[in-house]
Write an enzyme that holds these catalytic residues in place. Structure first.
Site, mmCIF file in Angstrom:
data_model
loop_
_atom_site.group_PDB
_atom_site.id
_atom_site.type_symbol
_atom_site.label_atom_id
_atom_site.label_comp_id
_atom_site.label_asym_id
_atom_site.label_seq_id
_atom_site.Cartn_x
_atom_site.Cartn_y
_atom_site.Cartn_z
ATOM 1 N N HIS A 162 0.967 -1.255 -0.114
ATOM 2 C CA HIS A 162 -0.010 -0.079 0.159
ATOM 3 C C HIS A 162 0.767 1.232 -0.136
ATOM 4 O O HIS A 162 0.416 2.406 0.391
ATOM 5 C CB HIS A 162 -0.976 0.067 1.189
ATOM 6 C CG HIS A 162 -1.927 -1.152 1.394
ATOM 7 N ND1 HIS A 162 -2.928 -1.572 0.734
ATOM 8 C CD2 HIS A 162 -1.523 -2.326 1.947
ATOM 9 C CE1 HIS A 162 -3.438 -2.663 1.201
ATOM 10 N NE2 HIS A 162 -2.453 -3.278 1.883
ATOM 11 N N SER A 284 15.736 20.130 -16.885
ATOM 12 C CA SER A 284 14.899 21.101 -17.293
ATOM 13 C C SER A 284 15.036 22.230 -18.097
ATOM 14 O O SER A 284 16.268 22.647 -18.010
ATOM 15 C CB SER A 284 14.072 21.556 -15.851
ATOM 16 O OG SER A 284 13.142 22.828 -15.947
#
Length: 436
Positions: A162, A284
């Site tokens: 989970h 970037s």
């Protein structure tokens, strides 16, 4: 575009509308067939030899045709023959080339076959070759993961369920999970190859021909494992075969998507378990600090692209028996899905070998609560408690948990296949059997 093979017109003069209709009906066939032309030529050679075996062609005629087909392949590979909008498709281009070079003899190549079985056999050969490539790439990924599992067998990695920290685990277990997964994917590729490896050539338009074609000969010559017997089933299996192939690729890309997800998470600043190699990362355009795992993210997206191809193909197949022109549109999703998937899978071993594991960060992510299950099992073994009682005791007494050495937890996990007993030799044995 050259005069269509099926045209009833004696003149080449056409209206603008008829040209537009022809372009619509041909679609992107002439572009897509660039990936199939070599297989179409291979099948045409076998067909010519088969015609010679039943006396439709002489041995000399068959030899001349096949020499011309060999030259066509060389010209195509060298860029000296261009498959372009002059032709309706690859089939018409082959017949045009032979007729241009050999005159009346070239026209004989289409005896006893239809473009239906011609495209079927070229596509089937492409599918078989694609599955062989998939098999090899899956083996490459599996062997790479196996090697890394041995190298990092006892190296600490938090285990999650989970997306929450659960138990102590190891990089050996993580790599071994994908070694076994891609072993299964390689096996699946071999099984599908066996399933689809039947010869459709000689079925013509789905009803056979009034010639005693030697279909067993072409089956052997083209490397198929058996004859696809019923000519109507040859037509009805178009699309079905392609779905089997894309389904096999989906299995592999589904595992790759999960792997890519893990690596995307593990490379974040919040986890910082790994660093992706520079070749697989970008910066970037505005943020100088960024080191983005773009290639990993695109690998994760590859499954979605393939599912789109699969869905497009599957939605075409609500058809009656026999050939329908709709089947022309099965070609593009198959070629697109296969080529893109192969391009992606071949990069995976390089990605895995090139990444760096931050072992210190992995060890620091281990906390006392992750030894809770270990402690509960100890109570069962040492104090004779029922596991459910031990479970409840630990849950009610977390203060008893203490930091331990993660390596000891790994070594004590000895159930077959787990961190302390990975059984890598058995995975390796399977892989070697698949190689054979």
């Amino acid at each position: 575009m050259s005069q269509p093979l099926w045209s009833k017109e004696s003149t080449k003069s056409k209206s603008r509308l008829s040209e537009d209709i022809m372009l619509f009906m041909s679609g992107r066939d002439v572009i897509l067939d660039q990936q199939l032309l070599a297989f179409d030529i291979q099948a045409s050679k076998a067909h010519a030899e088969g015609l010679a075996r039943i006396g439709v062609l002489s041995e000399q005629e068959s030899m001349i045709i096949n020499q011309s087909l060999d030259q066509l392949l060389k010209d195509f590979e060298k860029g000296q023959f261009i498959l372009d909008e002059r032709f309706e498709d690859g089939h018409s281009a082959i017949e045009w080339y032979l007729t241009d070079k050999l005159g009346e003899l070239g026209k004989k190549i289409h005896t006893g076959r239809s473009r239906n079985d011609q495209v079927s056999v070229a596509t089937r050969l492409f599918c078989c070759e694609s599955l062989k490539q998939l098999n090899q790439l899956c083996l490459d990924v599996s062997f790479t993961c196996l090697k890394l599992a041995k190298q990092h067998e006892k190296d600490v990695l938090p285990g999650y369920t989970h997306l929450q920290r659960a138990v102590v685990s190891s990089w050996g277990l993580w790599f071994a999970s994908f070694a076994e997964a891609f072993c299964d994917n390689a096996k699946a590729a071999q099984q599908v190859l066996e399933l689809i490896g039947s010869n459709p050539l000689g079925s013509a338009a789905g009803y056979g021909v009034n010639l005693k074609l030697d279909r067993d000969y072409t089956t052997k010559t083209l490397g198929f494992n058996r004859l696809q017997i019923n000519p109507m089933y040859v037509q009805n299996s178009r699309g079905k075969v392609e779905l089997q192939v894309l389904g096999c690729f989906k299995n592999a890309l589904l595992d790759l998507r999960r792997m890519a997800w893990d690596l995307s998470l593990f490379s974040t600043g919040e986890y910082n378990f790994i660093e992706i190699g520079n070749d697989f990362s970008t910066g970037s355009s505005i943020m100088p600090n960024k080191h983005n795992p773009d290639a990993v993210e695109l690998m994760r997206a590859e499954y979605a692209k393939l599912v789109g191809c699969y869905a497009e193909l599957e939605s075409l197949l609500s058809l009656p028996s026999g050939y329908q022109r709709d089947l022309q549109n099965t070609k593009e999703p198959l070629l697109k899905g296969v080529s893109s998937s192969l391009q992606c899978l071949q990069l995976v071993p390089h990605l895995l070998v090139g990444m760096t594991i931050n072992h210190k960060q992995c060890e620091q992510a281990i906390e006392a609560s992750m030894f809770a299950t270990d402690k509960a099992v100890e109570l069962v073994i040492e104090d004779g408690m029922a596991f459910r009682d031990a479970y409840r005791h630990i849950k009610d007494n977390y203060q008893e948990l203490e930091e331990r050495q993660a390596e000891i937890s790994i070594e004590q996990r000895t159930s077959p296949g787990s961190c302390g007993n990975l059984l890598l030799d058995r995975i390796e044995k399977r892989l070697k059997e698949l190689l054979d």
